[in-house]
Each structure stands twice: as C-alpha cells, then as structure tokens.
Design a protein around this motif. Structure first.
Motif, PDB file in Angstrom:
ATOM      1  N   SER A  54      -9.707  -2.437   1.664  1.00 48.74           N
ATOM      2  CA  SER A  54      -9.537  -1.409   0.476  1.00 48.74           C
ATOM      3  C   SER A  54      -8.681  -1.812  -0.759  1.00 48.74           C
ATOM      4  O   SER A  54      -8.479  -1.362  -1.550  1.00 48.74           O
ATOM      5  CB  SER A  54      -8.704  -0.388   1.073  1.00 48.74           C
ATOM      6  N   ARG A  55      -8.706  -3.427  -0.670  1.00 51.16           N
ATOM      7  CA  ARG A  55      -7.855  -4.162  -2.122  1.00 51.16           C
ATOM      8  C   ARG A  55      -8.531  -3.578  -3.329  1.00 51.16           C
ATOM      9  O   ARG A  55      -7.744  -3.591  -4.379  1.00 51.16           O
ATOM     10  CB  ARG A  55      -8.118  -5.521  -1.900  1.00 51.16           C
ATOM     11  N   THR A  61      -0.276  10.003  -7.466  1.00 49.10           N
ATOM     12  CA  THR A  61      -1.172   9.039  -6.817  1.00 49.10           C
ATOM     13  C   THR A  61      -1.856   8.231  -8.329  1.00 49.10           C
ATOM     14  O   THR A  61      -1.650   6.900  -8.209  1.00 49.10           O
ATOM     15  CB  THR A  61      -2.077   9.489  -5.984  1.00 49.10           C
ATOM     16  N   ARG A  87       0.888  -1.193   0.111  1.00 48.28           N
ATOM     17  CA  ARG A  87      -0.054  -0.108   0.113  1.00 48.28           C
ATOM     18  C   ARG A  87       0.986   1.267   0.083  1.00 48.28           C
ATOM     19  O   ARG A  87       1.852   1.273   0.651  1.00 48.28           O
ATOM     20  CB  ARG A  87      -0.746   0.179   1.232  1.00 48.28           C
ATOM     21  N   THR A 124      -1.840  -0.965  -4.065  1.00 48.01           N
ATOM     22  CA  THR A 124      -2.807  -0.122  -4.329  1.00 48.01           C
ATOM     23  C   THR A 124      -2.153   1.377  -3.897  1.00 48.01           C
ATOM     24  O   THR A 124      -1.362   1.214  -3.108  1.00 48.01           O
ATOM     25  CB  THR A 124      -4.071  -0.188  -3.465  1.00 48.01           C
ATOM     26  N   VAL A 125      -2.395   2.223  -4.797  1.00 51.92           N
ATOM     27  CA  VAL A 125      -2.105   3.769  -4.393  1.00 51.92           C
ATOM     28  C   VAL A 125      -2.943   4.626  -4.198  1.00 51.92           C
ATOM     29  O   VAL A 125      -3.970   4.941  -5.224  1.00 51.92           O
ATOM     30  CB  VAL A 125      -0.891   4.307  -5.528  1.00 51.92           C
ATOM     31  N   ASN A 126      -3.114   5.347  -3.209  1.00 51.43           N
ATOM     32  CA  ASN A 126      -4.185   6.531  -2.967  1.00 51.43           C
ATOM     33  C   ASN A 126      -3.812   7.421  -2.184  1.00 51.43           C
ATOM     34  O   ASN A 126      -2.919   7.468  -1.731  1.00 51.43           O
ATOM     35  CB  ASN A 126      -5.460   5.628  -2.226  1.00 51.43           C
ATOM     36  N   GLY A 153      -0.105  -1.531 -10.164  1.00 51.83           N
ATOM     37  CA  GLY A 153      -1.115  -2.254 -10.134  1.00 51.83           C
ATOM     38  C   GLY A 153      -0.662  -3.613 -10.491  1.00 51.83           C
ATOM     39  O   GLY A 153      -1.383  -4.619  -9.628  1.00 51.83           O
ATOM     40  N   ALA A 186      -0.680   4.479  -9.237  1.00 51.60           N
ATOM     41  CA  ALA A 186      -1.622   3.414  -9.198  1.00 51.60           C
ATOM     42  C   ALA A 186      -1.637   2.384 -10.582  1.00 51.60           C
ATOM     43  O   ALA A 186      -1.823   1.315 -10.153  1.00 51.60           O
ATOM     44  CB  ALA A 186      -3.102   4.157  -8.913  1.00 51.60           C
ATOM     45  N   THR A 215      -7.987   2.039  -5.758  1.00 47.23           N
ATOM     46  CA  THR A 215      -6.611   2.620  -6.233  1.00 47.23           C
ATOM     47  C   THR A 215      -6.645   3.771  -7.146  1.00 47.23           C
ATOM     48  O   THR A 215      -7.779   3.811  -7.587  1.00 47.23           O
ATOM     49  CB  THR A 215      -5.749   1.491  -6.640  1.00 47.23           C
TER      50      THR A 215
END
Length: 254
Positions: free
Chosen positions: A238-239, A171, A141, A184-186, A179, A175, A242
């Motif tokens: 939260s999978r 971000t 993450r 994930t990138v948030n 991926g 993402a 992203t």
C-alpha cells in the motif's frame, strides 16, 4: 504470510470485535502486536493467547482512553512492555481502532455524551499520533478506523457520526504532513459489522436480515473483512496509497 516480520504494531481497542481481528491478522503477517485495551483485561489476554497459539507475538497494554493523561499513560506502558520484550520503544504501525458509540438524535444528544464521544473517538487518535511521532519509524503506517456514518446521513447517532467525520479530516491532514517521512495515513470505514457494539441490531434473525439487506452481498460484515483491509494498508503493497478512506461496507447503499 510474513510481510510484517520485524515490525511493531499498536492496535487500540484490540481486546474485542474488529480490533481483535486486526491484531490477530497483523500478528499472523509477522508483526509484534501491542494489544491495547481500556477495561476488558480478560478479553485482551484472550486475544494475546489466541495470537500466541497461532504462532504470533503479542502483549497487552492497558490504558483507558478519554480521560486526562490517557495517551501519556498508554505510551509509558507501551515503552516499558516493548523493552521487556527485548524491543526498542518504537512503532511501525499505529491502528486507531478504539471507539465508543452512542445513539442520540439532534433532539436527544447531551453535552455529556458529545464530550465522551469526542474524547474517545476524535481527541484520542489525534494525540496518539502526536505522542507516537517520536516513536514512529520512517516508512510507518497510521490507519484510522472510521465509519460509514461519516459518509451517509445517520441522524440517529449524530454526534458519533460527527466524530468519525472529524477523523477522516484528520487522516487527510496527517497524510500530507507525514508524507516526507514516508509515512502513509489512511482510514477504513466499516458499515454494519457483527460485533458486540452492534449486537442489539443484528442479534435477532430479523435484525440481521435488515442489516444484511444494505450490502450488495446480502450479509452483515465480519471483523475479518475489515482486518484484511487494514493488513493491506499496513503492508508495503500500500506504499502508494495515502490520505484515503477505504469503504469497507460491502457495497452498502450503492
């Protein structure tokens, strides 16, 4: 909660404010937390002590951001500390929280202020990810702390707002790029939060009331409000999320 048991998290700027609450929440959820700090050594050790008192695991990592060699220094010290704690030099969760502020309109901003804001708020997160890639485990993450200033007009801090807008762009690009690794990138965008960074704005009853009026809940945000959202993004729950920016303003300026 133990949803992060066996995970290692690096939280930058974790000695105070939002970063401290993020570190404490991730540790409470079971993660081993690297508490990064720039200059606030005593505050960082206090954060670690609070985590350990609550039954969590954490250790401090000093490194000033925004200077030559900053990211290399941070990861060298992180790797060493992880080995000393009996862990491999790997990270599951990277929270880019460290930042600096600077109020200046377009007529007031200086090249020196702009360069400092970019170095800490934008350049450091980019290269922290770059250098962290070989340490970031599959399914990891990356969580970037941005600002509502990237979404609404904030002319009194134009350069600061620009740096946070750039991180939201970062971000989305990351993402898509990460991926395939299950990463994930948030980003999370707080509004006004009661921290020392905003102390001059909320430290008087009149100032607090003025800031509270922006939110539909009529209060100023708390660091824990943001930390709880970060904990969700760090978790397996939260999978399927992203490339997103989560508004953490308490419904400000709806």
């Amino acid at each position: 909660m133990n949803g992060l048991q066996g995970k290692t998290a690096l939280v930058t700027g974790a000695s105070r404010g939002i970063g401290r609450d993020i570190a404490r929440r991730l540790a409470a959820d079971g993660a081993l937390v690297a508490v990064h700090y720039g200059s606030s050594e005593a505050a960082a050790h206090d954060t670690v002590a609070r985590i350990e008192k609550d039954g969590g695991r954490a250790f401090p990592v000093p490194a000033e951001l925004g200077v030559p060699g900053d990211v290399e220094t941070l990861f060298e010290r992180l790797d060493r500390a992880l080995l000393e704690n009996g862990e491999e030099p790997a990270v599951d969760i990277l929270v880019n929280n460290a930042g600096t502020s600077g109020s200046a309109s377009v007529a007031e901003v200086t090249p020196e202020l702009f360069d400092r804001l970019v170095a800490v708020n934008t350049k450091a997160p980019l290269f922290l990810v770059q250098h962290g890639l070989k340490r970031l485990r599959h399914g990891g993450r990356v969580i970037n702390i941005t600002s509502a200033a990237a979404r609404v007009a904030f002319p009194e801090s134009i350069a600061y707002a620009m740096t946070k807008g750039a991180v939201e762009t970062l971000t989305r690009a990351l993402a898509k790029d990460l991926g395939p690794r299950g990463v994930t990138v948030n980003s999370v965008a707080p509004g006004f939060v009661a921290t020392d960074m905003n102390a001059r704005r909320w430290s008087t009853p009149e100032g607090e009331a003025a800031l509270a009026s922006f939110s539909v809940f009529n209060r100023v945000g708390r660091p824990s409000d943001v930390a709880d959202i970060v904990a969700f993004l760090a978790s397996d729950a939260s999978r399927w999320v992203t490339g997103q920016c989560i508004d953490a303003t308490g419904g400000s300026m709806l």
